[in-house]
Motif scaffolding. Structure first.
Motif, PDB file in Angstrom:
ATOM      1  N   THR A 232      44.522  -0.572 -25.553  1.00  0.00           N
ATOM      2  CA  THR A 232      43.824   0.133 -26.623  1.00  0.00           C
ATOM      3  C   THR A 232      42.352  -0.282 -26.562  1.00  0.00           C
ATOM      4  O   THR A 232      41.992  -1.247 -25.892  1.00  0.00           O
ATOM      5  CB  THR A 232      44.384  -0.230 -28.003  1.00  0.00           C
ATOM      6  N   VAL A 233      41.524   0.480 -27.279  1.00  0.00           N
ATOM      7  CA  VAL A 233      40.087   0.194 -27.268  1.00  0.00           C
ATOM      8  C   VAL A 233      39.825  -1.235 -27.738  1.00  0.00           C
ATOM      9  O   VAL A 233      39.057  -1.986 -27.118  1.00  0.00           O
ATOM     10  CB  VAL A 233      39.347   1.200 -28.171  1.00  0.00           C
TER      11      VAL A 233
ATOM     12  N   HIS B 145      39.096   5.266 -33.448  1.00  0.00           N
ATOM     13  CA  HIS B 145      39.728   5.233 -32.117  1.00  0.00           C
ATOM     14  C   HIS B 145      40.121   3.839 -31.664  1.00  0.00           C
ATOM     15  O   HIS B 145      40.682   3.680 -30.589  1.00  0.00           O
ATOM     16  CB  HIS B 145      38.772   5.827 -31.080  1.00  0.00           C
TER      17      HIS B 145
ATOM     18  N   LEU C  18      43.439   3.845 -24.199  1.00  0.00           N
ATOM     19  CA  LEU C  18      42.291   4.398 -23.480  1.00  0.00           C
ATOM     20  C   LEU C  18      42.651   5.646 -22.689  1.00  0.00           C
ATOM     21  O   LEU C  18      41.830   6.531 -22.501  1.00  0.00           O
ATOM     22  CB  LEU C  18      41.708   3.336 -22.553  1.00  0.00           C
TER      23      LEU C  18
ATOM     24  N   ARG D 165      35.491   8.181 -24.341  1.00  0.00           N
ATOM     25  CA  ARG D 165      35.507   7.157 -23.296  1.00  0.00           C
ATOM     26  C   ARG D 165      34.098   6.670 -22.992  1.00  0.00           C
ATOM     27  O   ARG D 165      33.855   5.484 -22.827  1.00  0.00           O
ATOM     28  CB  ARG D 165      36.060   7.732 -21.996  1.00  0.00           C
TER      29      ARG D 165
ATOM     30  N   VAL E  53      32.955   4.358 -25.585  1.00  0.00           N
ATOM     31  CA  VAL E  53      33.549   3.030 -25.400  1.00  0.00           C
ATOM     32  C   VAL E  53      32.816   2.300 -24.274  1.00  0.00           C
ATOM     33  O   VAL E  53      32.478   1.115 -24.373  1.00  0.00           O
ATOM     34  CB  VAL E  53      35.050   3.145 -25.063  1.00  0.00           C
TER      35      VAL E  53
END
Lengths: 260, 254
Positions: free
Chosen positions: B89-90, B119, B124, B132, B135
């Protein structure tokens, strides 16, 4: 390096293949012990399976993990981390998780069966030790091959070919040589040739421990003379260690020179 | 800060960099421009030690980077293509990078800036391209390093996020950082860059200020100046006015 090992390990523990692998050993050992009857029989049957299956699974896992973690690797390469640590961390992550699966899968049933109060404990330990060695050796070879080949299909094919060579083809050639030159004394050749194949070396190590080398005839007796001794034992273990070190050194060499 | 001397790099038979020499001695934003395949990303990856030079040396704060790794602590890098481990995950990714790199990153303001809070718990692999990239930006910029290298930072970003990124870059520039940016968006360059490096076929074709570039090629806009460069270069573009269009096509990226 240990942090990367930790994350690779953590990543792998999320993959169900690792559990399937462990569960397979669990089931296999348990059924061999309780249905097949007897510790030493179970150890011999297990040996034949471990000698083929451990290298195969280690090879596939090593190649697959390398290709699947490309993104992770690229992310790490831009960080202030030594290159060799990145790849060693990942390799050790794969090898250790395979080793733990094997250890738990095979170990648990035997412990429950009462291996500790049995005289087979040494034979069993050598079987496990050999299994661990093979996990480390073949995942290192797989990592080395994957690192050298950008193309997944090619890398996969080559790695499987190497496994096939050591597990099947080598023995075939070995037997062919033995029968072709059966008029000559081949004991030294036999010992030498077995050192060049980690699977053969492992098999001999276990068989000698099990005292069934008489089945191998005169050559077996000579091998027993050499490897049955403490020196021979130390030699074989040393060679197995070398089999881990060699591809590991290769990983480092390729990793340091590769462009990403 | 960064000195590149006679850098050569080829991949197989394809020579990408053919003797690039560059010095980055004063802080500010430098835009690295050039058509696709001119070696921008290779140059950046060489500075980061991801691609290893065939010939030539790269020095970071006076030290040859060959075989080094600790100097990367001083560089924040935004890769061109945001590729992450899909299973994480982020939040986990951010924590992992923080753990691996150590130090005292500050991701919170960036997460707020790019509105990433909803998010954080997502995997991901399930994020959209633009998210993305956000991030990616947070990962790259959460450390306060003196050098910032951004490979196409605006790709996939919506106009709001692009505005916020520009604002952020201005702030970073104020702090006296060295910022290298590759981009194909000429308006971004005109708005942000202090200096331009134009790579063409593995050589540094031009280096200097924006004004200088325009004057040298007698063009009223950056786009026109670039078009002139490409016309001059032996790229096979005829000089009957098609060059500009070709340059726009090339610079927008295929």
């Amino acid at each position: 390096m240990f942090k990367i090992l930790k994350y690779s390990f953590y990543d792998l523990t999320r993959s169900r293949w690792l559990y399937i692998y462990g569960a397979f050993y669990l089931l296999l050992s348990a059924s061999l012990l309780w249905l097949g009857g007897g510790l030493s029989k179970a150890i011999i049957s297990l040996m034949n399976i471990i000698l083929v299956l451990v290298p195969l699974i280690a090879t596939m896992f090593g190649v697959m993990y390398y290709y699947n973690s490309r993104e992770f690797t690229e992310l790490l390469l831009a960080q202030p981390i030594r290159r060799s640590h990145i790849f060693f961390g990942q390799y050790l992550g794969v090898a250790c998780s395979l080793a733990i699966s094997l250890l738990l899968g095979v170990g648990l049933p035997f412990v429950l069966y009462g291996i500790f109060s049995s005289s087979e404990i040494w034979n069993f330990s050598i079987l496990l030790l050999v299994g661990l060695f093979l996990s480390f050796i073949f995942s290192a070879i797989a990592f080395f091959i994957a690192l050298r080949n950008e193309n997944r299909i090619k890398g996969f094919g080559l790695a499987i070919l190497v496994w096939l060579f050591f597990a099947v083809i080598y023995d075939g050639l070995f037997l062919l040589a033995l029968s072709m030159f059966s008029d000559y004394p081949l004991e030294r050749f036999a010992i030498g040739a077995s050192l060049f194949n980690p699977i053969d070396l492992s098999r001999i190590l276990i068989l000698l421990k099990l005292d069934i080398s008489a089945l191998m005839g005169y050559t077996g007796a000579v091998i027993q003379n050499f490897m049955g001794t403490v020196l021979g034992m130390a030699c074989s273990l040393g060679v197995l260690l070398l089999w881990v070190a060699l591809p590991a050194w290769g990983i480092k060499r390729v990793a340091v020179r590769k462009d990403f | 800060m960064i000195t590149i001397e006679n850098l050569h790099k080829s991949f197989g038979k394809q020579e990408v960099l053919k003797g690039v020499s560059l010095k980055f001695q004063s802080p500010g934003i430098t835009a690295i421009l050039g058509p696709n395949g001119s070696g921008k990303t290779t140059l950046i990856k060489s500075i980061l030690g991801m691609a290893l030079p065939g010939q030539g040396t790269i020095r970071f704060q006076g030290q040859d980077i060959k075989g080094g790794w600790a100097y990367r602590r001083q560089i924040d890098y935004l890769p061109q293509i945001a590729r992450f481990p899909e299973n994480l995950t982020v939040q986990e990714l951010l924590r992992m990078i923080q753990d691996l790199r150590g130090g005292q990153p500050d991701a919170e303001p960036l997460i707020r800036l790019f509105a990433l809070q909803p998010h954080l718990g997502n995997r991901l692999g399930n994020l959209s391209g633009g998210t993305r990239q956000k991030v990616n930006l947070v990962l790259a910029m959460m450390y306060d390093s003196p050098v910032l290298i951004l490979d196409e930072p605006t790709s996939g970003l919506d106009p709001v996020a692009t505005q916020r990124l520009k604002e952020l870059l201005r702030q970073e520039k104020e702090k006296g950082k060295y910022i290298l940016v590759t981009t194909h968006i000429m308006s971004f360059v005109e708005e942000m860059a202090d200096e331009v490096v134009f790579l063409l076929e593995g050589h540094v074709h031009f280096r200097g200020g924006l004004q200088e570039l325009k004057e040298k090629y007698g063009a009223s806009s950056l786009e026109r100046a670039i078009a002139r460069i490409l016309e001059e270069g032996e790229l096979g573009f005829s000089s009957n006015g098609h060059g500009e269009k070709a340059a726009q096509l090339v610079l927008r990226g295929a």
